[in-house]
Design a protein around this motif. Structure first.
Motif, short mmCIF file in Angstrom:
data_model
loop_
_atom_site.label_atom_id
_atom_site.label_comp_id
_atom_site.label_asym_id
_atom_site.label_seq_id
_atom_site.Cartn_x
_atom_site.Cartn_y
_atom_site.Cartn_z
N VAL A 299 8.21 -2.59 14.80
CA VAL A 299 6.80 -2.56 15.18
C VAL A 299 6.28 -1.14 15.35
O VAL A 299 5.06 -0.91 15.40
CB VAL A 299 6.57 -3.36 16.48
CG1 VAL A 299 7.00 -2.58 17.71
CG2 VAL A 299 5.12 -3.84 16.59
N THR A 300 7.17 -0.15 15.40
CA THR A 300 6.75 1.23 15.66
C THR A 300 5.72 1.75 14.66
O THR A 300 4.69 2.30 15.06
CB THR A 300 7.99 2.15 15.72
OG1 THR A 300 8.76 1.80 16.88
CG2 THR A 300 7.59 3.61 15.83
N PRO A 301 5.93 1.62 13.35
CA PRO A 301 4.90 2.13 12.43
C PRO A 301 3.62 1.31 12.43
O PRO A 301 2.56 1.79 12.02
CB PRO A 301 5.59 2.06 11.06
CG PRO A 301 6.60 0.99 11.21
CD PRO A 301 7.08 1.09 12.63
N ALA A 302 3.71 0.05 12.89
CA ALA A 302 2.59 -0.88 12.79
C ALA A 302 1.82 -1.06 14.08
O ALA A 302 0.77 -1.71 14.10
CB ALA A 302 3.12 -2.24 12.33
N ALA A 303 2.30 -0.49 15.19
CA ALA A 303 1.82 -0.85 16.52
C ALA A 303 0.31 -0.74 16.70
O ALA A 303 -0.28 -1.55 17.42
CB ALA A 303 2.52 0.01 17.58
N GLY A 304 -0.33 0.21 16.07
CA GLY A 304 -1.77 0.37 16.24
C GLY A 304 -2.59 -0.24 15.13
O GLY A 304 -3.81 -0.04 15.08
N PHE A 305 -1.93 -0.99 14.23
CA PHE A 305 -2.64 -1.49 13.05
C PHE A 305 -2.55 -2.99 12.84
O PHE A 305 -3.19 -3.52 11.94
CB PHE A 305 -2.09 -0.79 11.78
CG PHE A 305 -2.14 0.70 11.84
CD1 PHE A 305 -3.35 1.38 11.90
CD2 PHE A 305 -0.96 1.44 11.85
CE1 PHE A 305 -3.39 2.77 11.95
CE2 PHE A 305 -1.00 2.83 11.90
CZ PHE A 305 -2.21 3.51 11.96
N VAL A 306 -1.72 -3.69 13.64
CA VAL A 306 -1.52 -5.12 13.41
C VAL A 306 -1.87 -5.92 14.66
O VAL A 306 -1.86 -5.40 15.77
CB VAL A 306 -0.07 -5.43 12.98
CG1 VAL A 306 0.29 -4.67 11.72
CG2 VAL A 306 0.92 -5.11 14.10
N SER A 307 -2.12 -7.20 14.47
CA SER A 307 -2.50 -8.08 15.57
C SER A 307 -1.25 -8.60 16.28
O SER A 307 -0.14 -8.54 15.75
CB SER A 307 -3.30 -9.26 15.03
OG SER A 307 -2.45 -10.10 14.25
N PRO A 308 -1.42 -9.16 17.49
CA PRO A 308 -0.29 -9.75 18.19
C PRO A 308 0.38 -10.87 17.39
O PRO A 308 1.61 -11.00 17.41
CB PRO A 308 -0.91 -10.29 19.48
CG PRO A 308 -2.08 -9.37 19.73
CD PRO A 308 -2.62 -9.08 18.37
N LEU A 309 -0.39 -11.69 16.68
CA LEU A 309 0.20 -12.75 15.87
C LEU A 309 1.05 -12.17 14.74
O LEU A 309 2.13 -12.70 14.43
CB LEU A 309 -0.90 -13.66 15.29
CG LEU A 309 -1.58 -14.60 16.28
CD1 LEU A 309 -2.68 -15.40 15.58
CD2 LEU A 309 -0.56 -15.56 16.91
N ALA A 310 0.58 -11.10 14.15
CA ALA A 310 1.36 -10.45 13.09
C ALA A 310 2.66 -9.89 13.65
O ALA A 310 3.70 -9.93 12.98
CB ALA A 310 0.53 -9.33 12.45
#
Length: 445
Positions: A299-310
């Motif tokens: 989740v580190t690269p995605a943490a500010g770009f994806v939703s909780p469901l993702a």
């Protein structure tokens, strides 16, 4: 009477304006927000705690004769990189761009950075400290791949050269105005810069150094799982600073990063345990903490770009992916990645970077980009693939060259007798555990 009142009012207004001048001038030079500054300093401390947490995580996984050596390596990284970052690391990573490849030397020794200098709404010195802790934990992750067999002198030189020649340029490529950032690669808190780079570098180091003595004859198992669990808990705790702090402000974006970090870690812990339960018939606590760390990495690269469901979907997938990478790929290729730095950080970081290209959405963060599922087509996924490939190639080749360079002057690996005796006694002259009688008399070491 009226003249006296007017005169006093005029004087009061003039004095008030004069008193406001320094405040106005300071605010123009330093727009730092006190709340955001406090938030980033706290997050920096949390990320710093991750390195001792990693030391305990690794320490429980090695044999008891090598506990102090892995702890020593992690703490040595903290010391070396802390000095290196101030002297030249920060300016190479975040100095003015040169050809998209490296930063200038304008901040050499942190000269030119005043207390009133700002990055966004925080003091630049706070930003320096926050990014320092990223550089530290990246170098420490690599230790897991060559644990129990690397010469300490060679290790010290390797960490200094690797941080300067590999980490600093990669950080510039993505975060410092370099070519990957301009290309549009999304790496919120270090999927490529931290985890893929350390994972592939650790794998290369493990291949160059060779397998541990006796590793091919019998399985080497963790000697102290409670220590490993404690370390994993500290990592999970510190990771909130790692990801939420990358928003560089105490705002909604930081809140999102905090939430998806915890969600992905929890889901990955469950999916890893489920995978091993189905595979081996028993769920293990070691699998649970390994899965949690894999989720944190993904989740580190995605943490500010994806939703909780993702983040739930990512966690469900990354647990089995990393579990299979370690249980199957490692066995078939017969390499000795001692503590699975590549299996968790390299594979998990790769998964997370590519998953960002699938799940990222501007509905979550307008400053990002739309991934495959948000009707953004394959462009972002293609850019993420380029970033992953570039990191693999650059970090892998540079790590190989650094190790070969060091080997020209001194051995990379300890002697057979030192390895069999354990690095604690042979290199540090200490032991982690000693048998003590009831009266406190030392019986053996």
């Amino acid at each position: 009477m009226k003249t006296g009142i007017k005169r006093r009012l005029t004087i009061m207004i003039a004095v008030s304006l004069l008193l406001c001048l320094p405040v106005t001038a300071w605010a123009a030079e330093n727009p730092a927000d006190p709340g955001n500054t406090a938030f980033i300093l706290l997050c920096s401390a949390l990320v710093m705690l991750m390195t001792p947490g990693l030391a305990l995580f690794y320490g429980g996984m090695v044999r008891k004769k090598n506990v102090l050596s892995i702890l020593m390596q992690c703490f040595t990284v903290l010391a070396i990189v802390s000095v290196q970052w101030v002297l030249g690391g920060y300016t190479l990573a975040f100095g003015s761009d040169h050809g998209g490849l490296i930063g200038s030397l304008e901040f050499l020794g942190l000269q030119g950075i005043a207390t009133c200098s700002s990055v966004g709404s925080i003091p630049q010195l706070a930003f320096v400290g926050f990014q320092l802790m990223f550089a530290v934990i990246t170098g420490a992750i690599i230790c897991g791949s060559f644990a129990e067999r690397m010469n300490f002198t060679a290790f010290v030189i390797f960490i200094l050269l690797w941080t300067t020649l590999v980490y600093d340029p990669l950080a510039h490529w993505v975060w410092g105005g370099g070519w990957l950032g301009r290309l549009g690669a999304l790496d919120f808190a270090g999927g490529a810069v931290v985890h893929i780079s350390s994972g592939i570098s650790g794998l290369v180091a493990a291949l160059v150094l060779g397998r541990r003595i006796g590793q091919e004859k019998e399985a080497i198992v963790p000697h102290n799982l409670p220590m490993t669990i404690t370390g994993a808990s500290l990592l999970w705790f510190g990771w909130f600073g790692f990801n939420a702090g990358s928003a560089l402000a105490a705002d909604g974006l930081a809140s999102l990063a905090f939430l998806v970090t915890n969600t992905c870690a929890a889901t990955a812990a469950l999916s890893w345990v489920t995978a091993e339960w189905l595979h081996h018939g028993k769920p293990t606590v070691f699998g649970a903490v390994s899965g949690a760390v894999a989720g944190l990495v993904a989740v580190t690269p995605a943490a500010g770009f994806v939703s909780p469901l993702a983040s739930i979907i990512m966690g469900l997938l990354v647990g089995p992916v990393c579990y299979l990478a370690i249980s199957r790929m490692k066995e078939k290729l017969a390499y000795d990645d001692s503590l699975d730095a590549f299996g968790i950080h390299g594979v998990g970081g790769t998964f997370g970077a590519l998953a960002t290209g699938v799940f990222a959405s501007t509905a979550v963060n307008p400053a990002g980009a739309d991934g495959l599922l948000a009707s953004g087509g394959i462009r972002l996924l293609s850019v993420q693939l380029v970033a992953v490939a570039a990191t693999y190639v650059f970090a892998g080749i540079m790590t190989f060259l650094i190790l070969k360079f060091i080997h020209r002057f001194l051995p990379l690996r300890v002697s057979s007798s030192e390895e069999e005796a354990g690095l604690d006694a042979s290199l540090q002259g200490e032991v982690a555990y000693s048998q003590v009688s009831g009266d406190g008399q030392n019986l053996s070491c």
